[in-house]
Write a protein that holds these residues in place. Structure first.
Motif, PDB file in Angstrom:
ATOM      1  N   PHE A   4       0.866  -1.174   0.000  1.00 21.94           N
ATOM      2  CA  PHE A   4       0.000   0.000   0.000  1.00 21.94           C
ATOM      3  C   PHE A   4       0.904   1.225   0.000  1.00 21.94           C
ATOM      4  O   PHE A   4       1.873   1.284   0.758  1.00 21.94           O
ATOM      5  CB  PHE A   4      -0.893   0.035   1.239  1.00 21.94           C
ATOM      6  N   MET A   5       0.597   2.207  -0.848  1.00 23.79           N
ATOM      7  CA  MET A   5       1.423   3.405  -0.916  1.00 23.79           C
ATOM      8  C   MET A   5       0.568   4.654  -0.867  1.00 23.79           C
ATOM      9  O   MET A   5      -0.516   4.697  -1.441  1.00 23.79           O
ATOM     10  CB  MET A   5       2.267   3.414  -2.194  1.00 23.79           C
ATOM     11  N   LYS A  15       6.749   8.917  -5.216  1.00 24.36           N
ATOM     12  CA  LYS A  15       5.752   7.847  -5.133  1.00 24.36           C
ATOM     13  C   LYS A  15       5.433   7.296  -6.509  1.00 24.36           C
ATOM     14  O   LYS A  15       5.401   6.083  -6.709  1.00 24.36           O
ATOM     15  CB  LYS A  15       4.468   8.315  -4.464  1.00 24.36           C
ATOM     16  N   GLU A  16       5.223   8.182  -7.476  1.00 25.92           N
ATOM     17  CA  GLU A  16       4.903   7.738  -8.836  1.00 25.92           C
ATOM     18  C   GLU A  16       6.011   6.835  -9.379  1.00 25.92           C
ATOM     19  O   GLU A  16       5.739   5.794  -9.980  1.00 25.92           O
ATOM     20  CB  GLU A  16       4.678   8.937  -9.756  1.00 25.92           C
ATOM     21  N   ASP A  17       7.260   7.219  -9.163  1.00 25.35           N
ATOM     22  CA  ASP A  17       8.388   6.398  -9.614  1.00 25.35           C
ATOM     23  C   ASP A  17       8.400   5.052  -8.900  1.00 25.35           C
ATOM     24  O   ASP A  17       8.538   4.004  -9.536  1.00 25.35           O
ATOM     25  CB  ASP A  17       9.710   7.127  -9.363  1.00 25.35           C
ATOM     26  N   ASP A  20       5.661   2.335  -9.965  1.00 27.22           N
ATOM     27  CA  ASP A  20       5.997   1.621 -11.198  1.00 27.22           C
ATOM     28  C   ASP A  20       7.194   0.707 -11.006  1.00 27.22           C
ATOM     29  O   ASP A  20       7.210  -0.426 -11.482  1.00 27.22           O
ATOM     30  CB  ASP A  20       6.290   2.621 -12.327  1.00 27.22           C
ATOM     31  N   TRP A  21       8.201   1.176 -10.301  1.00 28.94           N
ATOM     32  CA  TRP A  21       9.423   0.402 -10.099  1.00 28.94           C
ATOM     33  C   TRP A  21       9.147  -0.866  -9.292  1.00 28.94           C
ATOM     34  O   TRP A  21       9.638  -1.945  -9.642  1.00 28.94           O
ATOM     35  CB  TRP A  21      10.468   1.279  -9.406  1.00 28.94           C
ATOM     36  N   LEU A  28       4.868  -7.198  -7.605  1.00 23.69           N
ATOM     37  CA  LEU A  28       3.940  -7.161  -6.486  1.00 23.69           C
ATOM     38  C   LEU A  28       2.749  -6.280  -6.848  1.00 23.69           C
ATOM     39  O   LEU A  28       2.861  -5.358  -7.652  1.00 23.69           O
ATOM     40  CB  LEU A  28       4.620  -6.576  -5.249  1.00 23.69           C
ATOM     41  N   GLU A  29       1.629  -6.564  -6.211  1.00 23.78           N
ATOM     42  CA  GLU A  29       0.478  -5.696  -6.362  1.00 23.78           C
ATOM     43  C   GLU A  29       0.708  -4.459  -5.497  1.00 23.78           C
ATOM     44  O   GLU A  29       0.981  -4.568  -4.309  1.00 23.78           O
ATOM     45  CB  GLU A  29      -0.796  -6.410  -5.922  1.00 23.78           C
ATOM     46  N   VAL A  30       0.610  -3.298  -6.115  1.00 19.98           N
ATOM     47  CA  VAL A  30       0.776  -2.038  -5.397  1.00 19.98           C
ATOM     48  C   VAL A  30      -0.555  -1.304  -5.431  1.00 19.98           C
ATOM     49  O   VAL A  30      -1.104  -1.052  -6.497  1.00 19.98           O
ATOM     50  CB  VAL A  30       1.878  -1.167  -6.025  1.00 19.98           C
ATOM     51  N   ILE A  31      -1.073  -0.990  -4.267  1.00 24.65           N
ATOM     52  CA  ILE A  31      -2.308  -0.220  -4.160  1.00 24.65           C
ATOM     53  C   ILE A  31      -1.906   1.218  -3.862  1.00 24.65           C
ATOM     54  O   ILE A  31      -1.337   1.513  -2.810  1.00 24.65           O
ATOM     55  CB  ILE A  31      -3.247  -0.788  -3.074  1.00 24.65           C
TER      56      ILE A  31
END
Length: 151
Positions: A4-5, A15-17, A20-21, A28-31
């Motif tokens: 979670f971010m 955060k945007e970078d 995606d990275w 991994l799934e990033v929320i």
């Protein structure tokens, strides 16, 4: 494990970078709870959204919070019982935050870290495991001290 971010306006570019990275590097799934631009938001609101979701999720899930210095997000997140947010400025503190403190939230400052350093911190933080043992006793004491606080 899901990540979670959330960030405030002081770290939205980082955060945007990282979103995606992490997706590309670790699959991994990033929320992503935002923000997605430079418009001003209140960091306690962003931290609360992430902490609430993290506490209701799988115990293996983790969070990453970002603001200008990391100070505000770490203060806001650590008010939640069950959240162990670690403000990290280098790979050493990231490693120990996992090994000794079982940090479930990584906090970084978008105005004080470059992208390469932040990626290195995230890399270490995602790979390290909690050592348990004497460290668990200390975490138990932290949790007892925090009863009645947070949400």
């Amino acid at each position: 494990m899901r990540i979670f971010m959330a960030a405030d306006h002081g770290a939205y570019e980082l955060k945007e970078d990282l979103v995606d990275w992490i997706r590309d590097q670790y699959e991994l799934e990033v929320i992503d709870f935002g923000v997605h631009g430079p418009e001003s938001v209140d960091y306690p609101d962003m931290a609360a959204r992430l902490c609430r979701e993290l506490l209701d999720s799988d115990p293996d899930d983790r969070g990453i919070l970002l603001c200008g210095t990391g100070l505000g997000m770490s203060m806001a997140a650590n008010r939640w019982s069950g959240i162990r947010a670690a403000l990290c400025h280098d790979e050493y503190t990231a490693r120990l935050s996992r090994q000794h403190n079982n940090a479930n939230v990584l906090v970084m400052g978008g105005r004080v870290l470059g992208i390469a350093v932040a990626r290195g911190i995230v890399d270490v933080w995602l790979r390290e495991a909690f050592e348990g043992g004497r460290h668990q006793r200390r975490l138990d004491k932290l949790e007892q001290a925090g009863k009645g606080g947070g949400h």
